[in-house]
Enzyme design. Structure first.
Site, PDB file in Angstrom:
ATOM      1  N   VAL A   1       0.834  -1.197   0.000  1.00  0.00           N
ATOM      2  CA  VAL A   1       0.000   0.000   0.000  1.00  0.00           C
ATOM      3  C   VAL A   1       0.872   1.251   0.000  1.00  0.00           C
ATOM      4  O   VAL A   1       0.389   2.358   0.042  1.00  0.00           O
ATOM      5  CB  VAL A   1      -0.957   0.026   1.213  1.00  0.00           C
ATOM      6  CG1 VAL A   1      -1.990  -1.081   1.100  1.00  0.00           C
ATOM      7  CG2 VAL A   1      -0.193  -0.103   2.527  1.00  0.00           C
ATOM      8  N   ASP A   2       2.190   1.047  -0.022  1.00  0.00           N
ATOM      9  CA  ASP A   2       3.096   2.197  -0.088  1.00  0.00           C
ATOM     10  C   ASP A   2       3.749   2.241  -1.475  1.00  0.00           C
ATOM     11  O   ASP A   2       3.299   1.572  -2.391  1.00  0.00           O
ATOM     12  CB  ASP A   2       4.160   2.122   1.021  1.00  0.00           C
ATOM     13  CG  ASP A   2       4.936   0.804   0.969  1.00  0.00           C
ATOM     14  OD1 ASP A   2       4.757   0.025   0.008  1.00  0.00           O
ATOM     15  OD2 ASP A   2       5.732   0.561   1.902  1.00  0.00           O
ATOM     16  N   ASP A   3       4.796   3.013  -1.606  1.00  0.00           N
ATOM     17  CA  ASP A   3       5.385   3.193  -2.936  1.00  0.00           C
ATOM     18  C   ASP A   3       6.496   2.188  -3.208  1.00  0.00           C
ATOM     19  O   ASP A   3       7.601   2.531  -3.603  1.00  0.00           O
ATOM     20  CB  ASP A   3       5.894   4.630  -3.080  1.00  0.00           C
ATOM     21  CG  ASP A   3       4.740   5.599  -3.004  1.00  0.00           C
ATOM     22  OD1 ASP A   3       3.673   5.270  -3.544  1.00  0.00           O
ATOM     23  OD2 ASP A   3       4.899   6.656  -2.373  1.00  0.00           O
TER      24      ASP A   3
END
Ligand code: 6R9
Length: 668
Positions: free
Chosen positions: A535-537
């Site tokens: 859910v992050d980069d």
């Protein structure tokens, strides 16, 4: 089985219910297709219950099977209040041990000295080798003695930039033996990435080889190290010794470039040293290794693992998740340059006295049947790989357990792996874990509970996964949200090297009271866990973890690139592909040549595995009024989910989106 209660009197411990296992208990008493599910279920559930209710007792019992020069103190806990809001972390405080001694000397003493520790399969079919436990120990000791002789001491860092030769696990174990902290850098990383890591951890010595064949391509590793060392010197780091293994299969020494006085041929010095070497006893909390991994900013994070907890964690997870038996032949296709290779090529299996296949080559060389030829050749019984490995053909008779790692395995891929590769006989351990966790966190244990295609199922002993909403509130029952872990577990990383603040901010600040994994997860009505991706980069390309920020900074370093935004898109073979939106410097025209040179910038700065699959020319990027790039929209454009763009009204210039879509269609 009715006699087994997995709860304490009020069904809670420290306010936590064991709800996520309640249904498993009921399943354990349910008739399955094959009659009652075996007794094992109850045993495993009882173990899980104990691991949560009495972690000190549980882990102490397991750790007692290992060799400790001095046992840990009364408590295996330590209060780590500053970081984890009072959460315990399991550290075997006061224990003195050595992981190399536990992998080798301890196993030799148990009488397996002539058992094969490593089978090595070279890039070319027919080229192979092997080492028994005794021979492995001897090789490790020689290298350990050499390193001691050149003044590598306990606590010193050693960078290892080697392909999958036997010398790679040998080097890791030799460092561990003398208390040096290894930092293996995947041999696919570029000179610049290697230099960045060298500058960060300041090693005493770099271990490499002259060259390696990868498929039909030769890669000059020593020259890459040379370039990295030149760059490191410019940053004030000077390395006196670079130990170079002569990999004759790829390149003869006469053809190798040389830096006189610094470069030393491995074969000229190491074999001259004694084949025994005393063990450097280390504290359970002394660092074992640093492994750099990608995060959501450009700078890679030096994940630091310590000795005692990591040892117990990798050994125990390996044993249970793969149902390991001494007669097994085990093959994990990962490279030791990644955490999977650390925990499940080297330490976990060797701690168990297993026979491990180490494969130098590429899974599709000389053809796509290579993996199955290797399985047949060595009679591999446990096969552990990433779902994106290029596999075709049919089932192999010797296989008993299949493992999967690195990215979510979709139900159809799961079924294919189960039915075709495993001949509908082999349980699949879909192991969810991370560089940071040291070992498996959520994984099936073969036979312990019914499998569901695509689900990593339930937590390993001692792990309490929780799903939280945006506000950090734990959600019960069927739900989806952010995956966190409550409490700690022995294999947890202890810090990010040289940046403890980043450790706290990245992992413990987002959802106070929990370790935040960076992954999304849903839980179904039966309590099974389904990982949904980062859910992050961070993107996962063929099981390799890559930070979008790293790729972006490589792109913008190109003189003609003004701005870049990178997102992950679904990719048939690699799981996720890298999709880059690039805005060029004013007046520079788009061209195929420029596209190639941008891709090359990434190859040179990170490595070929991080090269973007697509460059999407962007006259401008969609940004909020405060200047933040709206990646959510870019992801939708990249995956052509144009009817799902969502609210674009907060954009500074909504028209940018239409321009991007139009350009995407024209496929420049
Ligand atoms: C071991 C490893 C960690 C990230 C992790 C997650 C993804 C790993 C997975 C999985 C779904 C699995 N991941 N295993 N996703 N199912 N069985 O890969 O470590 O390189 O640090 O990557 O990989 O997104 O957060 P690492």
């Amino acid at each position: 089985m009715e006699d087994v209660s997995i709860y304490n009197s009020n069904g809670k411990r420290n306010g936590r219910t064991l709800d996520h296992l309640r249904h498993v208990e009921s399943m354990a008493t349910m008739p399955s297709g094959a009659g009652k599910i075996p007794r094992l279920n109850a045993v495993i559930l009882e173990m899980y219950r104990r691991s949560i209710e009495d972690p000190a007792g549980f882990w102490s019992d397991i750790a007692s099977e290992f060799y400790w020069k001095q046992k840990w103190g009364q408590e295996v806990y330590s209060e780590n209040t500053d970081v984890r809001n009072g959460t315990i972390s399991i550290e075997f405080k006061g224990g003195i041990t050595n992981i190399c001694c536990n992998c080798l000397d301890r196993n030799l003493e148990s009488g397996i000295s002539d058992k094969f520790a490593l089978y090595w399969e070279g890039n070319e079919p027919g080229v192979d080798g092997s080492l028994t436990y005794r021979q492995l120990l001897e090789r490790v000791c020689q290298l350990a003695n050499y390193m001691k002789d050149i003044a590598v001491r306990k606590g010193d860092a050693v960078v290892i930039y080697l392909p999958m030769l036997m010398e790679l696990p040998i080097a890791m174990l030799a460092c561990a033996r003398i208390g040096a902290v290894h930092s293996v850098v995947f041999a696919g990383f570029s000179a610049e990435s290697l230099a960045q890591r060298i500058v960060d951890c300041k090693p005493k010595v770099v271990l490499t080889c002259n060259a390696v064949m990868r498929g039909s391509k030769i890669i000059y590793l020593r020259d890459i190290v040379d370039k990295a060392l030149t760059e490191s010197t410019g940053n004030g780091i000077s390395i006196d010794t670079c130990l170079v293994f002569e990999n004759q299969l790829a390149m003869k020494r006469e053809a190798t470039k040389w830096h006189e006085g610094r470069d030393v041929w491995w074969q000229d010095v190491v074999p001259k040293y004694p084949t025994t070497c005393s063990v450097e006893w280390v504290d359970a909390e002394d660092p074992l290794f640093l492994l750099y991994t990608s995060g959501s900013t450009g700078k890679p994070k030096g994940v630091l693992h310590t000795t005692g907890g990591y040892m117990i964690w990798t050994a125990t997870t390996f044993k249970y998740a793969f149902d390991y038996k001494p007669s097994d032949i085990y093959w994990c296709t990962a490279d030791c340059g990644w955490i999977t290779g650390h925990s499940y090529v080297s330490y976990g299996p060797l701690l168990n006295g297993a026979t491990v296949v180490v494969f130098e080559g590429a899974p599709n060389y000389p053809d796509s049947g290579r993996c199955w030829d290797i399985v047949d050749k060595y009679n591999v019984t446990i096969f552990y790989t990433a779902p994106t490995l290029y596999v075709t053909r049919y089932s192999r008779k010797s296989l008993r357990v299949l493992g999967s790692v690195g990215e979510p395995i979709n139900p159809s891929a799961w079924r294919w792996y189960y039915n075709v590769v495993g001949d509908s006989r082999c349980p699949i351990s879909d192991t969810w874990w991370q560089t940071e966790t040291g070992g498996f966190m959520i994984t099936p244990l073969p036979g312990a509970w019914p499998q569901k295609p695509g689900s990593a199922t339930f937590p390993f002993f001692g792990v309490q996964p929780v799903i939280v909403d945006e506000k950090g509130t734990e959600i019960e029952g069927q739900c989806s949200g952010y995956l966190c872990v409550k409490g700690s577990w022995p294999g947890a990383f202890r810090t990010l090297y040289g940046d403890h603040e980043r450790y706290e901010t990245t992992y413990f600040k987002p959802f106070p009271g929990y370790y935040f994994t960076g992954d999304g997860c849903s839980r179904d009505k039966d309590g099974y866990h389904w990982l949904t991706g980062r859910v992050d980069d961070v993107i996962n390309v063929s099981g390799h973890r890559i930070g979008t920020a790293e790729v972006e900074s490589a792109l913008v370093s190109h003189p003609q690139c003004a701005e870049a935004a990178v997102v992950g898109v679904e990719h048939e073979i690699k799981g996720q592909g890298i999709y880059a939106f690039v805005t060029l410097v004013e007046g520079v025209p788009y061209s195929e040549e420029l596209r190639k040179s941008l891709v090359n910038a990434v190859r040179n700065q990170i490595g070929a595995f991080a090269a973007p699959d697509t460059i999407h020319w962007a006259p401008a990027l969609p940004k909020t009024r405060s200047g933040k790039i709206m990646r959510r929209i870019l992801r939708k454009i990249a995956s052509r989910q144009l009817d799902e763009l969502g609210d674009t009204s907060t954009l500074a210039e909504p028209a940018v989106v239409d321009q991007l879509i139009a350009l995407g269609n024209s496929k420049i």
